[in-house]
Design a protein around this motif. Sequence first.
Motif, PDB file in Angstrom:
ATOM      1  N   LEU A 311       5.519   8.024 -13.393  1.00 49.68           N
ATOM      2  CA  LEU A 311       6.886   8.536 -13.265  1.00 49.68           C
ATOM      3  C   LEU A 311       7.796   8.081 -14.399  1.00 49.68           C
ATOM      4  N   SER A 312       7.315   7.172 -15.224  1.00 54.67           N
ATOM      5  CA  SER A 312       8.094   6.773 -16.402  1.00 54.67           C
ATOM      6  C   SER A 312       7.899   7.749 -17.559  1.00 54.67           C
ATOM      7  N   ARG A 313       6.947   8.668 -17.417  1.00 60.61           N
ATOM      8  CA  ARG A 313       6.650   9.632 -18.461  1.00 60.61           C
ATOM      9  C   ARG A 313       7.592  10.834 -18.358  1.00 60.61           C
ATOM     10  N   GLU A 314       7.696  11.554 -19.467  1.00 59.99           N
ATOM     11  CA  GLU A 314       8.586  12.707 -19.495  1.00 59.99           C
ATOM     12  C   GLU A 314       7.972  13.953 -18.884  1.00 59.99           C
ATOM     13  N   ASP A 315       6.655  13.943 -18.653  1.00 62.97           N
ATOM     14  CA  ASP A 315       6.002  15.147 -18.138  1.00 62.97           C
ATOM     15  C   ASP A 315       5.739  15.109 -16.637  1.00 62.97           C
ATOM     16  N   VAL A 316       6.326  14.137 -15.930  1.00 62.08           N
ATOM     17  CA  VAL A 316       6.128  14.028 -14.485  1.00 62.08           C
ATOM     18  C   VAL A 316       7.461  13.774 -13.792  1.00 62.08           C
ATOM     19  N   ASP A 317       7.716  14.566 -12.761  1.00 59.79           N
ATOM     20  CA  ASP A 317       8.892  14.347 -11.915  1.00 59.79           C
ATOM     21  C   ASP A 317       8.516  13.905 -10.513  1.00 59.79           C
ATOM     22  N   VAL A 318       7.365  14.397 -10.022  1.00 62.78           N
ATOM     23  CA  VAL A 318       6.977  14.157  -8.631  1.00 62.78           C
ATOM     24  C   VAL A 318       5.487  13.848  -8.548  1.00 62.78           C
ATOM     25  N   LEU A 319       5.155  12.822  -7.767  1.00 66.22           N
ATOM     26  CA  LEU A 319       3.780  12.539  -7.388  1.00 66.22           C
ATOM     27  C   LEU A 319       3.643  12.794  -5.893  1.00 66.22           C
ATOM     28  N   PHE A 320       2.505  13.313  -5.484  1.00 64.31           N
ATOM     29  CA  PHE A 320       2.329  13.570  -4.060  1.00 64.31           C
ATOM     30  C   PHE A 320       0.903  13.256  -3.635  1.00 64.31           C
ATOM     31  N   ALA A 321       0.724  13.088  -2.334  1.00 60.62           N
ATOM     32  CA  ALA A 321      -0.591  12.829  -1.751  1.00 60.62           C
ATOM     33  C   ALA A 321      -0.687  13.574  -0.435  1.00 60.62           C
ATOM     34  N   ALA A 322      -1.886  14.085  -0.138  1.00 57.66           N
ATOM     35  CA  ALA A 322      -2.157  14.763   1.132  1.00 57.66           C
ATOM     36  C   ALA A 322      -3.057  13.859   1.961  1.00 57.66           C
ATOM     37  N   ILE A 323      -2.589  13.451   3.133  1.00 62.41           N
ATOM     38  CA  ILE A 323      -3.283  12.455   3.953  1.00 62.41           C
ATOM     39  C   ILE A 323      -3.488  13.006   5.359  1.00 62.41           C
ATOM     40  N   ASP A 324      -4.671  12.794   5.890  1.00 63.86           N
ATOM     41  CA  ASP A 324      -4.955  13.259   7.244  1.00 63.86           C
ATOM     42  C   ASP A 324      -4.008  12.599   8.236  1.00 63.86           C
ATOM     43  N   HIS A 325      -3.576  13.398   9.214  1.00 66.75           N
ATOM     44  CA  HIS A 325      -2.568  12.881  10.155  1.00 66.75           C
ATOM     45  C   HIS A 325      -3.090  11.748  11.026  1.00 66.75           C
ATOM     46  N   THR A 326      -4.432  11.598  11.106  1.00 66.62           N
ATOM     47  CA  THR A 326      -5.003  10.513  11.905  1.00 66.62           C
ATOM     48  C   THR A 326      -5.271   9.242  11.093  1.00 66.62           C
ATOM     49  N   ASN A 327      -5.112   9.319   9.780  1.00 67.06           N
ATOM     50  CA  ASN A 327      -5.442   8.179   8.921  1.00 67.06           C
ATOM     51  C   ASN A 327      -4.222   7.272   8.777  1.00 67.06           C
ATOM     52  N   LEU A 328      -3.980   6.475   9.791  1.00 65.89           N
ATOM     53  CA  LEU A 328      -2.797   5.617   9.798  1.00 65.89           C
ATOM     54  C   LEU A 328      -2.826   4.552   8.701  1.00 65.89           C
ATOM     55  N   PRO A 329      -3.982   3.924   8.412  1.00 69.56           N
ATOM     56  CA  PRO A 329      -3.983   2.940   7.322  1.00 69.56           C
ATOM     57  C   PRO A 329      -3.564   3.542   5.987  1.00 69.56           C
ATOM     58  N   SER A 330      -4.046   4.750   5.669  1.00 71.68           N
ATOM     59  CA  SER A 330      -3.681   5.377   4.404  1.00 71.68           C
ATOM     60  C   SER A 330      -2.210   5.760   4.384  1.00 71.68           C
ATOM     61  N   GLN A 331      -1.691   6.165   5.521  1.00 73.39           N
ATOM     62  CA  GLN A 331      -0.257   6.457   5.603  1.00 73.39           C
ATOM     63  C   GLN A 331       0.563   5.197   5.344  1.00 73.39           C
ATOM     64  N   GLY A 332       0.059   4.065   5.817  1.00 69.52           N
ATOM     65  CA  GLY A 332       0.749   2.809   5.536  1.00 69.52           C
ATOM     66  C   GLY A 332       0.704   2.457   4.061  1.00 69.52           C
ATOM     67  N   VAL A 333      -0.446   2.681   3.417  1.00 70.81           N
ATOM     68  CA  VAL A 333      -0.576   2.428   1.979  1.00 70.81           C
ATOM     69  C   VAL A 333       0.433   3.242   1.200  1.00 70.81           C
ATOM     70  N   ILE A 334       0.494   4.522   1.478  1.00 65.41           N
ATOM     71  CA  ILE A 334       1.352   5.420   0.708  1.00 65.41           C
ATOM     72  C   ILE A 334       2.821   5.098   0.920  1.00 65.41           C
ATOM     73  N   SER A 335       3.163   4.712   2.139  1.00 65.32           N
ATOM     74  CA  SER A 335       4.564   4.370   2.430  1.00 65.32           C
ATOM     75  C   SER A 335       4.975   3.094   1.707  1.00 65.32           C
ATOM     76  N   ARG A 336       4.105   2.095   1.712  1.00 59.97           N
ATOM     77  CA  ARG A 336       4.430   0.832   1.045  1.00 59.97           C
ATOM     78  C   ARG A 336       4.520   1.002  -0.462  1.00 59.97           C
ATOM     79  N   ALA A 337       3.896   2.051  -1.003  1.00 57.55           N
ATOM     80  CA  ALA A 337       3.956   2.317  -2.441  1.00 57.55           C
ATOM     81  C   ALA A 337       5.158   3.179  -2.817  1.00 57.55           C
ATOM     82  N   GLY A 338       6.067   3.412  -1.866  1.00 59.55           N
ATOM     83  CA  GLY A 338       7.309   4.114  -2.187  1.00 59.55           C
ATOM     84  C   GLY A 338       7.294   5.604  -1.951  1.00 59.55           C
TER      85      GLY A 338
END
Length: 367
Positions: A311-338
């Motif tokens: 996100l410090s680069r000029e060619d990126v505005d948004v990063l996204f991830a698609a996570i299964d609704h049952t994968n609570l640990p991964s949802q926690g990872v993504i949330s803690r990473a902002g």
Amino acid sequence: MRSMGGDQVEEAVASCVTLLRTAVEQDWEGTKAGRLDWSCRETAEHICGDLIAYAGQLAGRATKAYMPFDIVMEDGTDNAGHLDVIETTGALLAAAVRTTPREVRAFHPYPFRSANREGFAAMGVTEILVHTHDIAEGLGLAYEPPAELCADVLARIFPHVRPGDAPWPTLLWATGRGELSDRAPLTEWRWNNNLVIPAERLTLQGVTPAAAADLSAGGTGGFEWVEDGPFEGTRSAAGMVAKSYEAGTHRPEWGMFVLVRTEDGRAVGGMGFHGAPDEDRRAEVGYDLAESARGNGYASEALGALSAWALSREDVDVLFAAIDHTNLPSQGVISRAGYTRVSEELETYAYEEQGLERSLRLYARES
């Protein structure tokens, strides 16, 4: 995967001196080296200078600049003497590569300010091969180094170059020295050492096409893994990198990274992008860890560092991830990473217009 190390440096040196010793009686000083402005003698000196400089970077653990020394030939050194020095400096680089720990990185200016032992070996091999070609062209000699050696170099420091079926002509093209029927000639070129992004307890180490192919085939990729790594998602992502390299669409900084613990040099997982940013300046991230490494905050720490870099680069505005609704640990990872869950409207659009599986939830982080 064949490692890029001291053996390859010695193989390149042997291919060089074996050929050029057949022409030591020719006029190297008064003969231009191929397309270069240097004479054949000056080009041989340049090979020696590069090899000793790379050895010095590794041996001295230089991190901020080149070591402040150079090599000077004694007055009266003949052509055979120059080849002796190529053999000597090549042996020094091979020794430095063999004795440097895997995690050591030393200064090199392009493109990310550092290289590891494989990078310096590959750069040294490239200098030997292409400048032997230059000298041979000037002296009217036919030269073709081992194809496997050329392929090794391409898969490590030319990840942006589609490899093709003929490694030597491809390497000549990639260094502005040859023509390929399906590609425009190059007037400028650079090699590309892998990007390394530091985090608090980890480093994110860019995976070369050579390492990706090995990981995909069940190998280690040259990394020292924790006992149950790498996990299946890492191998799958490595296969995607290998395929994009073969297709000529790979952009190294938007590929895959292996997460390596600083404390012991062990690889614990993989992380990266599903491709370069799209026309809307968006890129998708993905990650996984070996099971034994989970629960320590590694994924969140690494994803935070990777996201900040992107996100410090000029060619990126948004990063996204698609996570299964049952994968609570991964949802926690993504949330803690902002990252935060996108709006219901955007998620619905992704389901209905872009074919996103309805079991997945979208998370995004903006610059």
